[in-house]
Design an enzyme around this catalytic site. Structure first.
Site, PDB file in Angstrom:
ATOM      1  N   LYS A 199      12.141  -9.108   9.786  1.00 36.35           N
ATOM      2  CA  LYS A 199      12.497  -8.065  10.762  1.00 36.35           C
ATOM      3  C   LYS A 199      11.196  -7.428  11.209  1.00 36.35           C
ATOM      4  O   LYS A 199      10.625  -6.585  10.527  1.00 36.35           O
ATOM      5  CB  LYS A 199      13.408  -7.026  10.094  1.00 36.35           C
ATOM      6  CG  LYS A 199      14.387  -6.335  11.030  1.00 36.35           C
ATOM      7  CD  LYS A 199      13.758  -5.564  12.186  1.00 36.35           C
ATOM      8  CE  LYS A 199      13.207  -4.223  11.748  1.00 36.35           C
ATOM      9  NZ  LYS A 199      12.442  -3.561  12.851  1.00 36.35           N
ATOM     10  N   GLU A 274       3.871  -1.995   0.750  1.00 34.45           N
ATOM     11  CA  GLU A 274       2.505  -1.644   1.181  1.00 34.45           C
ATOM     12  C   GLU A 274       2.650  -0.507   2.175  1.00 34.45           C
ATOM     13  O   GLU A 274       3.140  -0.708   3.287  1.00 34.45           O
ATOM     14  CB  GLU A 274       1.805  -2.851   1.797  1.00 34.45           C
ATOM     15  CG  GLU A 274       1.403  -3.837   0.723  1.00 34.45           C
ATOM     16  CD  GLU A 274       0.810  -5.114   1.264  1.00 34.45           C
ATOM     17  OE1 GLU A 274       0.776  -6.088   0.516  1.00 34.45           O
ATOM     18  OE2 GLU A 274       0.406  -5.114   2.442  1.00 34.45           O
ATOM     19  N   CYS A 308      -3.932   0.697   7.848  1.00 37.13           N
ATOM     20  CA  CYS A 308      -3.564   1.358   6.582  1.00 37.13           C
ATOM     21  C   CYS A 308      -4.777   1.585   5.706  1.00 37.13           C
ATOM     22  O   CYS A 308      -4.844   2.562   4.958  1.00 37.13           O
ATOM     23  CB  CYS A 308      -2.543   0.511   5.846  1.00 37.13           C
ATOM     24  SG  CYS A 308      -3.124  -1.152   5.512  1.00 37.13           S
ATOM     25  N   GLU A 407      -1.551  11.310   6.846  1.00 40.73           N
ATOM     26  CA  GLU A 407      -1.996  10.103   7.543  1.00 40.73           C
ATOM     27  C   GLU A 407      -1.761  10.286   9.053  1.00 40.73           C
ATOM     28  O   GLU A 407      -0.626  10.436   9.487  1.00 40.73           O
ATOM     29  CB  GLU A 407      -1.201   8.890   7.043  1.00 40.73           C
ATOM     30  CG  GLU A 407      -1.689   7.580   7.633  1.00 40.73           C
ATOM     31  CD  GLU A 407      -0.822   6.384   7.211  1.00 40.73           C
ATOM     32  OE1 GLU A 407       0.405   6.486   7.266  1.00 40.73           O
ATOM     33  OE2 GLU A 407      -1.416   5.348   6.854  1.00 40.73           O
TER      34      GLU A 407
HETATM   35  P1  NAD Z   1       7.596   2.288   9.733  1.00 40.83           P
HETATM   36  O1  NAD Z   1       7.842   2.549   8.291  1.00 40.83           O
HETATM   37  O2  NAD Z   1       8.097   3.265  10.722  1.00 40.83           O
HETATM   38  O3  NAD Z   1       8.241   0.893  10.164  1.00 40.83           O
HETATM   39  C1  NAD Z   1       7.896  -0.319   9.512  1.00 40.83           C
HETATM   40  C2  NAD Z   1       9.058  -1.282   9.632  1.00 40.83           C
HETATM   41  O4  NAD Z   1      10.168  -0.753   8.912  1.00 40.83           O
HETATM   42  C3  NAD Z   1       9.549  -1.512  11.060  1.00 40.83           C
HETATM   43  O5  NAD Z   1       9.883  -2.869  11.220  1.00 40.83           O
HETATM   44  C4  NAD Z   1      10.785  -0.646  11.136  1.00 40.83           C
HETATM   45  O6  NAD Z   1      11.738  -1.088  12.075  1.00 40.83           O
HETATM   46  C5  NAD Z   1      11.326  -0.784   9.728  1.00 40.83           C
HETATM   47  N1  NAD Z   1      12.229   0.276   9.273  1.00 40.83           N
HETATM   48  C6  NAD Z   1      12.240   1.576   9.645  1.00 40.83           C
HETATM   49  N2  NAD Z   1      13.227   2.243   9.015  1.00 40.83           N
HETATM   50  C7  NAD Z   1      13.856   1.345   8.208  1.00 40.83           C
HETATM   51  C8  NAD Z   1      14.939   1.417   7.298  1.00 40.83           C
HETATM   52  N3  NAD Z   1      15.596   2.553   7.079  1.00 40.83           N
HETATM   53  N4  NAD Z   1      15.302   0.298   6.640  1.00 40.83           N
HETATM   54  C9  NAD Z   1      14.644  -0.860   6.828  1.00 40.83           C
HETATM   55  N5  NAD Z   1      13.622  -0.999   7.687  1.00 40.83           N
HETATM   56  C10 NAD Z   1      13.217   0.092   8.366  1.00 40.83           C
HETATM   57  O7  NAD Z   1       6.032   2.061   9.870  1.00 40.83           O
HETATM   58  P2  NAD Z   1       5.192   1.845  11.220  1.00 40.83           P
HETATM   59  O8  NAD Z   1       5.072   3.144  11.912  1.00 40.83           O
HETATM   60  O9  NAD Z   1       5.739   0.661  11.922  1.00 40.83           O
HETATM   61  O10 NAD Z   1       3.778   1.403  10.623  1.00 40.83           O
HETATM   62  C11 NAD Z   1       2.774   2.303  10.289  1.00 40.83           C
HETATM   63  C12 NAD Z   1       2.740   2.553   8.796  1.00 40.83           C
HETATM   64  O11 NAD Z   1       2.550   1.321   8.100  1.00 40.83           O
HETATM   65  C13 NAD Z   1       1.588   3.443   8.368  1.00 40.83           C
HETATM   66  O12 NAD Z   1       2.036   4.390   7.428  1.00 40.83           O
HETATM   67  C14 NAD Z   1       0.619   2.478   7.704  1.00 40.83           C
HETATM   68  O13 NAD Z   1      -0.248   3.052   6.766  1.00 40.83           O
HETATM   69  C15 NAD Z   1       1.550   1.494   7.090  1.00 40.83           C
HETATM   70  N6  NAD Z   1       0.858   0.235   6.805  1.00 40.83           N
HETATM   71  C16 NAD Z   1       0.533  -0.050   5.501  1.00 40.83           C
HETATM   72  C17 NAD Z   1      -0.169  -1.211   5.196  1.00 40.83           C
HETATM   73  C18 NAD Z   1      -0.557  -1.516   3.765  1.00 40.83           C
HETATM   74  O14 NAD Z   1      -0.970  -2.638   3.503  1.00 40.83           O
HETATM   75  N7  NAD Z   1      -0.480  -0.581   2.842  1.00 40.83           N
HETATM   76  C19 NAD Z   1      -0.520  -2.102   6.213  1.00 40.83           C
HETATM   77  C20 NAD Z   1      -0.183  -1.767   7.525  1.00 40.83           C
HETATM   78  C21 NAD Z   1       0.512  -0.600   7.811  1.00 40.83           C
END
Ligand code: NAD
Length: 513
Positions: A199, A274, A308, A407
């Site tokens: 997804k 992550e 991240c 963040e």
């Molecule tokens: P997000 O958590 O909003 O969304 C990530 C994914 O989760 C999307 O595909 C979204 O549709 C899905 N999602 C959202 N709500 C959900 C739910 N209730 N159930 C299942 N899936 C759901 O994150 P974002 O804004 O897309 O990405 C940015 C974040 O990702 C930042 O916090 C960043 O630090 C983190 N990130 C972490 C790493 C790492 O390796 N630690 C790498 C890249 C990004």
């Protein structure tokens, strides 16, 4: 015009020419799910529109998946699981290398589409597909070792362990560098013998669609990789709740990780998270300050700061703070904001207007907290009129301020001075996150002491973040659960099974004899 800028203009034009027919096709075809090897519309016919952050222009209509689509995809992954699991690992290895070859062949297309879909600059995206291919190659080569275990003999038994793939898994990914990031998860899952329902993030569906098609065209059997587009609360949530899905590999925000853990609890999902970061880069006065400056600038202003592992807090020793900040400010002022397809661009537009608003809200938060915006602090009128902001440097902060704790996920650096080693460690660890830490010092003893004391999953000494695939990647505290990379990935996608063989010599208790 200099020769360099002439070359740059030619590359910019070539990138635009490459993108044009790909975008026309995207608009005409739209983006469907990939379920069981077929491209399909959402079962309820719903779509959502995806826009480019460069101009706000519509890129495509995308299938808006819900629980019914997730169910179809999970069933396809379930059907494909046993044949994929039981395929000789050498055959899986060959197929995954074919995927890597196909990614390399499409690397330039992937790069331009990723730029247009996410706003990331081409200078960084040009290698994103190559890195994605490397992920596939690395795990393809390890596929033949995935089932390896231990031999731990005891007096009366020969004890061996092996690993077996856990089953169909869900992979949920964010929008920052989405192509490369999704392959970190999908490549080891497939190499382990799992099938996948992916997804992708709703703000960046374009290259996930391309990946699904590349994997299919490379000959990976239908149903092994399924992609369902849609919103997190709909398709994402349904994926985390589906009983056929045995584990969820998730990359995204910490709050989403917590929600996923709760959603997956009734079906006892194994989870790998992550999550977010507020990573410190600590610069001591005995460091090589020229190299430290390069790394500080690179690790927050590359990839639009939507990274991240970005070092979003600079902890600078008081004795050198004024001079270092001055040099830093000069560099931040001259960062090249521009169109993502222009190879000269260093900072492109942010992914989405909602995210732009979030990042911009921290300008006022910084001022209200009493910090100083030394550089930037405004939206920027960039080419295409998209979601650009000025790279921003905030000085005069202390560790309790929101800009030092939260963040921001943009080109936004908060500078916090420190007195000595103990002070630096205390400030560095004073946040809820624990993903990475970067330490710059000429004293290796101190470097190691600080590395040991930092509450973070990954530390780089006198270096920016340089990924090496066998090493463990992941965070502590609110930054994650579990590790990727090398054998760590297989530990997540596989069950460890113990088999004990009696030598026939041990005494068995005789009850009722
Ligand atoms: P997000 O958590 O909003 O969304 C990530 C994914 O989760 C999307 O595909 C979204 O549709 C899905 N999602 C959202 N709500 C959900 C739910 N209730 N159930 C299942 N899936 C759901 O994150 P974002 O804004 O897309 O990405 C940015 C974040 O990702 C930042 O916090 C960043 O630090 C983190 N990130 C972490 C790493 C790492 O390796 N630690 C790498 C890249 C990004």
């Amino acid at each position: 015009m200099t020769r360099a800028s002439g070359d740059s203009a030619a590359i910019f034009k070539a990138n635009q020419d490459r993108a044009a027919p790909l975008l026309a096709k995207l608009r005409a075809d739209g983006i469907g799910h990939m379920i069981g090897g077929g491209t399909v519309a959402a079962s309820n016919g719903e779509v959502f529109e995806t826009h480019s952050p460069i101009s706000g222009n519509s890129l495509a209509f995308v299938a808006r998946g819900d629980a019914a689509d997730i169910d179809l995809a999970a069933q396809a992954a379930q059907r494909a699981f046993k044949p994929w699991r039981d395929m000789p690992a050498t055959a899986r290895k060959k197929l995954l290398h074919k995927v890597a070859d196909a990614i390399v062949a499409r690397a330039d297309d992937i790069a331009v589409l990723e730029c247009i879909d996410t706003g990331q600059a081409h200078r960084f995206m040009a290698r994103a597909a190559i890195r994605a291919a490397e992920n596939f190659r690395f795990f393809a080569d390890r596929a033949t070792k995935a089932r390896d275990g231990l031999n731990t003999p005891s007096d009366e038994h020969w004890n061996v362990s092996t690993r077996v793939p856990i089953g169909p898994v869900g992979v949920i990914t964010p929008w920052n560098t989405p192509f490369m990031l999704s392959t970190w998860k999908i490549a080891p899952a497939l190499a382990a013998g799992c099938t996948v329902v992916h997804k992708p993030a709703e703000w960046s569906p374009v290259t996930a669609d391309l990946l699904a098609k590349i994997v299919k065209d490379a000959g990976v059997p239908d149903g092994v990789l399924n992609t369902v587009h849609g919103y997190g609360e709909e398709a994402g949530k349904a994926l985390t709740q589906h009983p056929a899905i045995k584990a969820i590999a998730f990359v995204g925000e910490s709050a989403t990780g917590a929600a996923i853990m709760a959603q997956g609890a009734p079906t006892l999902k194994r989870v790998h998270f992550e999550l977010g970061g507020k990573n410190p880069v600590i610069v001591f006065d005995d460091a090589d300050l020229d190299r430290a400056l390069d790394a500080v600038v690179f690790m927050i202003y590359s990839l639009n700061g939507e990274r991240c592992t970005s070092s979003s807090r600079l902890l600078i020793q008081e004795s050198i703070a004024d001079k270092f900040n001055e040099r830093l400010a000069a560099r931040v002022k001259t960062l090249k904001i521009g169109h993502p397809l222009d190879p000269a661009t260093e900072v492109g537009p942010l992914i989405h207007e909602t995210h732009l608003e979030k990042v911009c809200s921290y300008f006022d938060i910084a001022r209200q907290d009493g910090a100083t915006i030394a550089v930037g602090g405004k939206p920027f009128d960039g080419p295409g009129g998209g979601h650009y902001i000025e790279p921003t440097l905030v000085t005069g902060a202390h560790s309790t301020m929101r800009v030092a704790q939260e963040e921001v996920f943009g080109p936004f650096l908060t500078v916090i001075p420190f007195r000595d080693e103990a002070d630096a460690i205390e400030i560095a660890n004073s946040v809820q996150y624990g993903l990475t830490g970067y330490v710059w010092t000429g004293d290796m003893g101190r470097g190691l002491r600080v590395a040991d004391a930092l509450e973070a999953g990954m530390i780089w000494l006198n270096s920016e973040n340089v990924r090496h695939l066998p090493t463990p990647f992941g965070g502590m505290k609110a930054s994650g659960i579990g590790r990727d990379g090398g054998d760590y990935s297989f530990d997540f996608y596989m069950e460890t099974k113990h088999v004990s063989l009696a030598k026939g010599t041990h005494k068995i208790q005789r009850l009722g004899a």
